[in-house]
Design a protein around this motif. Structure first.
Motif: not given
Length: 252
Positions: A130-139, A147-154, A157-166
């Protein structure tokens, strides 16, 4: 001479048993995995694999019935093994002295489909699953980002990498001391995974609720975000989520 000719048996006219139905029964579980990809819930899965089981049994039943009609089976009763296709194919091959190719394919397809379908995956699931469903998937798997018309999903990278980089800087390169911890909890048959990291010296916790019915995983929603022990709300929460999981669209 004429009498001898009448006694000659034309081999081409002898009854034969082709393997068409057997091959169908053998490879059907593997083919069903293709349609399994399009299942949107556990009821689709029940229908798919229920039909797969029934069609395989019917294929073996009609094959066995045809063999009996041709006089190529050991008796005139439908074999009980037709309800267990792999066993029936083994018994059929042994009786007709056919090559073992169909047996190998049938066993391999059944084994692969058995361990790959959603019901078995659910039975074998662990906290790490179940943890992998979060850490290994995408935004894009997060269904309730602001909701924001000027933004799209990042989704670079997978979520684990995104959180670490942030949390630890865009130059993060795998420092083992700077990790994201994941904790899974099941409440009333619903699955929650909390990602824990450190942001600017404060503890960051993001809890995700999985959209998972025990067969298909369709995504997740964020149920809470806390920083330094305080749950973020409104614009403060939206700002953090946008900065972490979204980025600006390219200008045309």
């Amino acid at each position: 001479m004429s009498e001898n000719q009448n006694n000659v048996i034309d081999i081409k006219k002898l009854p034969t048993a082709d393997n068409a139905l057997i091959w169908y029964a053998a490879v059907l579980p593997f083919l069903s995995l293709f349609f399994d990809y399009y299942c949107m819930n556990k009821y689709h899965g029940m229908l798919l694999w229920g039909l797969t089981i029934i069609l395989r049994i019917l294929a073996c039943y009609w094959d066995n019935k045809r063999l009996i009609k041709l006089g190529m089976w050991k008796d005139d009763k439908i074999a009980v093994e037709v309800f267990f296709p792999v066993i029936y194919i083994i018994k059929r091959n042994t009786w007709l002295k056919r090559p073992a190719t169909a047996v190998v394919v049938a066993a391999a397809c059944f084994a692969f489909a058995f361990i790959s379908n959603g019901f078995i995956k659910n039975l074998l699931a662990t906290d790490e699953t179940y943890c992998s469903y979060v850490s290994q998937y995408y935004s894009s798997y997060i269904t309730n980002l602001p909701s924001d018309d000027n933004l799209i999903y990042n989704d670079d990278d997978i979520l684990d990498t995104i959180i670490k980089k942030h949390c630890y800087g865009k130059s993060y390169s795998g420092n083992v001391e700077k990790v994201v911890d994941y904790e899974h909890e099941c409440i009333d048959k619903e699955h929650f995974v909390t990602a824990k990291a450190t942001l600017d010296g404060e503890n960051l916790e993001i809890t995700f609720k999985l959209d998972y019915d025990g067969y298909v995983y369709l995504g997740m929603e964020i149920t809470s975000v806390s920083l330094g022990g305080t749950e973020l709300q409104g614009e403060e929460r939206d700002t953090l989520l946008k900065e972490m999981f979204m980025y600006e669209t390219a200008e045309e």
